[in-house]
Scaffold this motif. Structure first.
Motif, PDB file in Angstrom:
ATOM      1  N   PHE A 156       0.749  -6.152 -37.468  1.00 39.98           N
ATOM      2  CA  PHE A 156      -0.061  -5.143 -38.573  1.00 39.98           C
ATOM      3  C   PHE A 156       0.918  -4.179 -38.701  1.00 39.98           C
ATOM      4  O   PHE A 156       1.074  -3.678 -39.821  1.00 39.98           O
ATOM      5  N   TRP A 157       1.189  -3.264 -37.600  1.00 34.78           N
ATOM      6  CA  TRP A 157       2.078  -2.160 -37.858  1.00 34.78           C
ATOM      7  C   TRP A 157       3.517  -2.322 -38.598  1.00 34.78           C
ATOM      8  O   TRP A 157       3.948  -1.540 -39.080  1.00 34.78           O
ATOM      9  N   LYS A 158       4.133  -3.683 -38.198  1.00 37.87           N
ATOM     10  CA  LYS A 158       5.263  -3.979 -38.505  1.00 37.87           C
ATOM     11  C   LYS A 158       5.072  -4.100 -39.966  1.00 37.87           C
ATOM     12  O   LYS A 158       6.110  -3.861 -40.950  1.00 37.87           O
ATOM     13  N   LEU A 159       4.050  -4.893 -40.428  1.00 36.01           N
ATOM     14  CA  LEU A 159       3.886  -5.009 -42.234  1.00 36.01           C
ATOM     15  C   LEU A 159       3.397  -3.674 -42.680  1.00 36.01           C
ATOM     16  O   LEU A 159       4.037  -3.520 -43.993  1.00 36.01           O
ATOM     17  N   VAL A 160       2.748  -3.048 -42.105  1.00 35.35           N
ATOM     18  CA  VAL A 160       2.423  -1.387 -42.669  1.00 35.35           C
ATOM     19  C   VAL A 160       3.719  -0.815 -42.834  1.00 35.35           C
ATOM     20  O   VAL A 160       3.911  -0.107 -43.883  1.00 35.35           O
ATOM     21  N   LYS A 161       4.615  -0.794 -42.110  1.00 34.45           N
ATOM     22  CA  LYS A 161       5.755   0.169 -42.119  1.00 34.45           C
ATOM     23  C   LYS A 161       6.831  -0.494 -43.312  1.00 34.45           C
ATOM     24  O   LYS A 161       7.471   0.194 -43.765  1.00 34.45           O
ATOM     25  N   LYS A 162       6.523  -1.735 -43.747  1.00 38.11           N
ATOM     26  CA  LYS A 162       7.369  -2.407 -45.045  1.00 38.11           C
ATOM     27  C   LYS A 162       6.802  -2.131 -46.152  1.00 38.11           C
ATOM     28  O   LYS A 162       7.327  -2.470 -47.107  1.00 38.11           O
ATOM     29  N   MET A 163       5.405  -1.608 -46.073  1.00 35.40           N
ATOM     30  CA  MET A 163       4.766  -1.536 -47.465  1.00 35.40           C
ATOM     31  C   MET A 163       5.388  -0.117 -48.140  1.00 35.40           C
ATOM     32  O   MET A 163       5.943   0.695 -47.622  1.00 35.40           O
ATOM     33  N   SER A 164       5.391  -0.410 -49.567  1.00 37.76           N
ATOM     34  CA  SER A 164       5.401   0.746 -50.412  1.00 37.76           C
ATOM     35  C   SER A 164       4.388   1.881 -50.122  1.00 37.76           C
ATOM     36  O   SER A 164       3.607   1.580 -49.712  1.00 37.76           O
ATOM     37  N   GLU A 165       4.963   3.002 -50.745  1.00 40.54           N
ATOM     38  CA  GLU A 165       4.195   4.269 -50.702  1.00 40.54           C
ATOM     39  C   GLU A 165       2.811   3.757 -51.330  1.00 40.54           C
ATOM     40  O   GLU A 165       1.531   4.245 -51.019  1.00 40.54           O
ATOM     41  N   GLU A 166       2.810   3.049 -52.560  1.00 40.19           N
ATOM     42  CA  GLU A 166       1.476   2.839 -53.271  1.00 40.19           C
ATOM     43  C   GLU A 166       0.754   1.902 -52.095  1.00 40.19           C
ATOM     44  O   GLU A 166      -0.630   1.929 -52.521  1.00 40.19           O
ATOM     45  N   GLN A 167       1.248   0.836 -51.713  1.00 37.06           N
ATOM     46  CA  GLN A 167       0.407  -0.018 -50.874  1.00 37.06           C
ATOM     47  C   GLN A 167      -0.095   0.585 -49.617  1.00 37.06           C
ATOM     48  O   GLN A 167      -1.293   0.343 -49.464  1.00 37.06           O
ATOM     49  N   LYS A 168       0.689   1.482 -49.192  1.00 37.98           N
ATOM     50  CA  LYS A 168       0.027   2.320 -47.914  1.00 37.98           C
ATOM     51  C   LYS A 168      -1.171   3.039 -48.341  1.00 37.98           C
ATOM     52  O   LYS A 168      -2.075   2.938 -47.552  1.00 37.98           O
ATOM     53  N   ARG A 169      -1.222   3.710 -49.585  1.00 38.52           N
ATOM     54  CA  ARG A 169      -2.243   4.412 -49.827  1.00 38.52           C
ATOM     55  C   ARG A 169      -3.398   3.494 -50.261  1.00 38.52           C
ATOM     56  O   ARG A 169      -4.702   3.926 -50.148  1.00 38.52           O
ATOM     57  N   ALA A 170      -3.234   2.234 -50.838  1.00 42.56           N
ATOM     58  CA  ALA A 170      -4.143   1.280 -51.165  1.00 42.56           C
ATOM     59  C   ALA A 170      -4.971   0.959 -50.033  1.00 42.56           C
ATOM     60  O   ALA A 170      -6.144   0.736 -49.662  1.00 42.56           O
ATOM     61  N   LEU A 171      -4.168   0.559 -48.754  1.00 39.13           N
ATOM     62  CA  LEU A 171      -4.553   0.371 -47.697  1.00 39.13           C
ATOM     63  C   LEU A 171      -5.393   1.419 -47.000  1.00 39.13           C
ATOM     64  O   LEU A 171      -6.702   1.074 -46.335  1.00 39.13           O
ATOM     65  N   LEU A 172      -4.910   2.594 -47.094  1.00 34.08           N
ATOM     66  CA  LEU A 172      -5.910   3.831 -46.711  1.00 34.08           C
ATOM     67  C   LEU A 172      -7.066   3.954 -47.205  1.00 34.08           C
ATOM     68  O   LEU A 172      -8.311   4.122 -46.643  1.00 34.08           O
ATOM     69  N   VAL A 173      -7.249   3.678 -48.682  1.00 32.44           N
ATOM     70  CA  VAL A 173      -8.259   3.551 -49.384  1.00 32.44           C
ATOM     71  C   VAL A 173      -9.331   2.620 -48.781  1.00 32.44           C
ATOM     72  O   VAL A 173     -10.452   2.907 -48.764  1.00 32.44           O
ATOM     73  N   PHE A 174      -8.758   1.454 -48.804  1.00 29.89           N
ATOM     74  CA  PHE A 174      -9.609   0.279 -48.407  1.00 29.89           C
ATOM     75  C   PHE A 174     -10.065   0.484 -46.915  1.00 29.89           C
ATOM     76  O   PHE A 174     -11.218   0.232 -46.785  1.00 29.89           O
ATOM     77  N   TRP A 175      -9.363   0.969 -45.990  1.00 34.75           N
ATOM     78  CA  TRP A 175      -9.702   1.336 -44.765  1.00 34.75           C
ATOM     79  C   TRP A 175     -11.059   2.622 -44.735  1.00 34.75           C
ATOM     80  O   TRP A 175     -11.589   2.459 -43.811  1.00 34.75           O
ATOM     81  N   THR A 176     -10.412   3.740 -45.318  1.00 37.45           N
ATOM     82  CA  THR A 176     -11.387   4.816 -45.242  1.00 37.45           C
ATOM     83  C   THR A 176     -12.076   5.563 -46.246  1.00 37.45           C
ATOM     84  O   THR A 176     -12.843   6.299 -46.171  1.00 37.45           O
ATOM     85  N   SER A 177     -11.580   4.857 -47.461  1.00 41.53           N
ATOM     86  CA  SER A 177     -12.060   5.547 -48.950  1.00 41.53           C
ATOM     87  C   SER A 177     -11.385   6.503 -49.284  1.00 41.53           C
ATOM     88  O   SER A 177     -11.642   7.045 -50.333  1.00 41.53           O
ATOM     89  N   LEU A 178     -10.396   7.002 -48.467  1.00 44.19           N
ATOM     90  CA  LEU A 178      -9.547   8.398 -48.856  1.00 44.19           C
ATOM     91  C   LEU A 178      -8.120   7.903 -49.449  1.00 44.19           C
ATOM     92  O   LEU A 178      -7.511   7.087 -48.637  1.00 44.19           O
ATOM     93  N   LYS A 179      -7.944   8.634 -50.366  1.00 47.45           N
ATOM     94  CA  LYS A 179      -6.661   8.326 -50.874  1.00 47.45           C
ATOM     95  C   LYS A 179      -5.803   9.374 -50.619  1.00 47.45           C
ATOM     96  O   LYS A 179      -4.519   9.342 -50.483  1.00 47.45           O
ATOM     97  N   TYR A 180      -6.123  10.579 -50.187  1.00 51.97           N
ATOM     98  CA  TYR A 180      -5.294  11.667 -49.723  1.00 51.97           C
ATOM     99  C   TYR A 180      -5.573  12.222 -48.444  1.00 51.97           C
ATOM    100  O   TYR A 180      -6.905  12.426 -47.892  1.00 51.97           O
ATOM    101  N   LEU A 181      -4.528  12.426 -47.650  1.00 49.38           N
ATOM    102  CA  LEU A 181      -4.683  12.978 -46.364  1.00 49.38           C
ATOM    103  C   LEU A 181      -4.823  14.514 -46.227  1.00 49.38           C
ATOM    104  O   LEU A 181      -3.985  15.146 -47.177  1.00 49.38           O
ATOM    105  N   PRO A 182      -5.390  15.233 -45.149  1.00 53.56           N
ATOM    106  CA  PRO A 182      -5.281  16.552 -45.203  1.00 53.56           C
ATOM    107  C   PRO A 182      -3.990  16.892 -44.730  1.00 53.56           C
ATOM    108  O   PRO A 182      -2.881  16.347 -44.741  1.00 53.56           O
ATOM    109  N   VAL A 183      -3.770  18.114 -44.916  1.00 52.70           N
ATOM    110  CA  VAL A 183      -2.242  18.904 -44.942  1.00 52.70           C
ATOM    111  C   VAL A 183      -1.806  18.487 -43.340  1.00 52.70           C
ATOM    112  O   VAL A 183      -0.482  18.186 -43.185  1.00 52.70           O
TER     113      VAL A 183
END
Length: 282
Positions: A192-219
């Motif tokens: 899982f983490w190996k595949l996440v590291k290979k993702m583009s920034e857009e894919q990472k944000r899409a996964l973050l939205v899917f997982w948490t509904s958050l598109k942006y992280l705190p500072v």
């Protein structure tokens, strides 16, 4: 043109206030002119550079122009401005009797000040008022609102609203994730983490939205979230299921895929933009 458009500004004010109250990053930044207006401050020429570069350059040229040329009415300007309303162009006086006041080297600073004031305050005063009222409905009294914004720097407010503008750190993500049913040494977690590291920034944000509904992280990154993230083990029909999520609990339900390639295909599906907005989020 929309009769409800002023109510939309009030609604936006409430949304922004709620985002600040609950520390939810919405990925936007306030324009400096808008921020200054809410704080009850005068808007100067330098403030409008980002909001309207064309107006900024025009005003700057007027202030730097040869005095003799201005005094000879070389620009042919007076204290009026042209606006477009429902397809028609109208002339609006910047001050009483403005159409009879010619621009010259003595009054050009006043002309620029009035022009900026009309463009960024007078002409949109209703919209600003409705936004401010909506904001005050949630977070402050109308009489105290200017003091609220005066107590903040624009950069600090932008960080609170926009969140971390840097790329998502997978190492930080991993460090703030716990497991239920899995161990960190399981092959599925390593894949899982190996595949996440290979993702583009857009894919990472899409996964973050899917997982948490958050598109942006705190500072602060993942440590700034109200909860850690969780990966739950799913064993039923694992190779025939896609991951699902419980976004309210920051919980990703990851099937026990038997190969890296199957997991890769599944993650590719859920990070596609048209899927992440509707599949598996509840």
């Amino acid at each position: 043109m929309n009769p409800e458009h002023l109510n939309y500004f009030g609604f936006c004010g409430r949304v922004i206030a709620l985002a600040l109250m609950h520390k939810v990053q919405v990925g936007i930044a306030f324009d400096r002119v808008f921020f200054s207006t809410l704080a009850g401050r005068d808007v100067c020429l330098d403030d409008v550079l980002d909001a309207d570069p064309f107006l900024y350059m025009s005003c700057k040229k007027i202030l730097e122009m040869d005095a003799d040329f201005l005094d000879s009415d070389g620009l042919g300007l007076c204290f009026v401005t042209e606006i477009e309303e429902f397809g028609s162009k109208l002339l609006v006086e910047l001050c009483p009797g403005g159409k009879d006041i010619a621009l010259n080297s003595q009054n050009r600073e006043e002309y620029v000040k009035l022009l900026i004031n009309h463009r960024f305050m007078t002409s949109i005063s209703e919209q600003i008022t409705h936004f401010a009222q909506g904001f005050a409905d949630i977070l402050s009294r109308p009489t105290l609102q200017p003091f609220f914004f005066q107590s903040l720097d624009l950069e600090d407010l932008d960080k609170m609203l926009r969140g971390n503008g840097d790329g998502i750190s997978v190492d930080d993500w991993k460090a703030h994730t716990d497991y239920n049913g899995y161990k960190e040494t399981d092959c599925q977690i390593s894949w899982f983490w190996k595949l996440v590291k290979k993702m583009s920034e857009e894919q990472k944000r899409a996964l973050l939205v899917f997982w948490t509904s958050l598109k942006y992280l705190p500072v602060e990154g993942f440590r700034g979230l109200q909860s850690r993230l969780y990966i739950y083990k799913v064993t039923d029909c694992a190779d025939r299921r896609l991951p699902t999520s419980h976004t309210c609990f920051f919980r990703l339900c990851l099937p026990t895929y038997q190969s890296l390639s199957v997991m890769d295909k599944s993650l590719q599906i859920i990070t596609q933009e048209h899927v992440t907005s509707s599949f598996g989020i509840w």
